[in-house]
Design an enzyme around this catalytic site. Sequence first.
Site, short mmCIF file in Angstrom:
data_model
loop_
_atom_site.label_atom_id
_atom_site.label_comp_id
_atom_site.label_asym_id
_atom_site.label_seq_id
_atom_site.Cartn_x
_atom_site.Cartn_y
_atom_site.Cartn_z
N SER A 138 0.86 -1.19 0.00
CA SER A 138 0.00 0.00 0.00
C SER A 138 0.89 1.24 0.00
O SER A 138 2.07 1.15 0.38
CB SER A 138 -0.86 0.00 1.28
OG SER A 138 -1.56 1.21 1.41
N TYR A 151 -1.83 -0.65 10.74
CA TYR A 151 -1.85 -1.03 9.32
C TYR A 151 -0.62 -0.48 8.60
O TYR A 151 0.05 -1.19 7.85
CB TYR A 151 -3.14 -0.47 8.71
CG TYR A 151 -3.35 -0.70 7.23
CD1 TYR A 151 -3.69 -1.96 6.74
CD2 TYR A 151 -3.25 0.35 6.31
CE1 TYR A 151 -3.91 -2.17 5.38
CE2 TYR A 151 -3.47 0.16 4.95
CZ TYR A 151 -3.80 -1.11 4.49
OH TYR A 151 -4.03 -1.32 3.14
#
Length: 253
Positions: A138, A151
């Site tokens: 990501s 995350y």
Amino acid sequence: MTDLTGKHILITGGGTGVGREIALQLAAAGAAVTVTGRRQAPLDEVSAQHSAIQAISADVTDPASMADLVREAAKRQGPIDITIANAGAADSKPFNRMTTEDWTQALMINLTGVFNSFQATLPAMERSGWGRLISIASTAGLKGYAYVSAYCAAKHGVIGLTKSLALELATKGITVNAVCPGFTETPMLEKSIENIMKKTGMDQAAAIKALQATNPMGRFIQPEEIARTVLWLCDDNSGSITGQAISVSGGEV
Ligand SMILES: NC(=O)c1ccc[n+]([C@@H]2O[C@H](COP(=O)([O-])OP(=O)(O)OC[C@H]3O[C@@H](n4cnc5c(N)ncnc54)[C@H](OP(=O)(O)O)[C@@H]3O)[C@@H](O)[C@H]2O)c1
């Protein structure tokens, strides 16, 4: 055009969103594909789209479950040549309200899940002398975002794993790369939009606008764009691309 005939590809989180699109594009390029995830129904739906896509459920956080999956997948379609570690979850919480359990859970799914997926499939690639280990990380592996610190920590960890493992495997015909999407139109994004609406009182249009404003192109990334990048990395001609974190984010990173 990339021809993946004769290659067997494992895609974790392959029943929905980015993983689903990767499965469809790689099957269309001639590959045998195994999709996995915890829920059987979305996997069966993708499998029904193409005869070369097999659905086998497994949990990426459980090494025994991954070992069983790889054994069963190899029995059905031969040893795995390419692993796409795509499964993930982006739960948000302010750091001061985060529990140890929240933290551990985020690392288990987003970081240890990649470790388990690569560990379960690397031996067959080493035996054949060719392989591709690809994670869907990501932009959260390349920069910080507020309220998703666990995350972000996990995705930064995936980039570290990618760079180190690429060096270990550099002379073995196996490349290791991470694809780093910006906000991409999938069920995960829908959840983020709902969450913003709930937490801030914004309506849906305002929440979408706020997220799109983070992208210099002013739009969401499409799963097809991520799948194209994965397809390119799978190509034989991409054999010298390794240890990279490739941002597909409209210039956000
Ligand atoms: N959408 C975005 O904006 C965006 C941006 C950057 C990066 N990404 C990354 O892209 C990847 C795909 O996400 P997506 O956007 O396509 O969201 P998604 O549709 O929610 O996909 C996540 C997938 O992961 C699977 N999964 C979750 N936990 C799992 C576990 N323990 N074991 C096996 N499978 C598990 C889910 O299936 P089950 O629930 O059935 O297990 C689901 O199919 C993720 O790694 C995400 O972090 C997404």
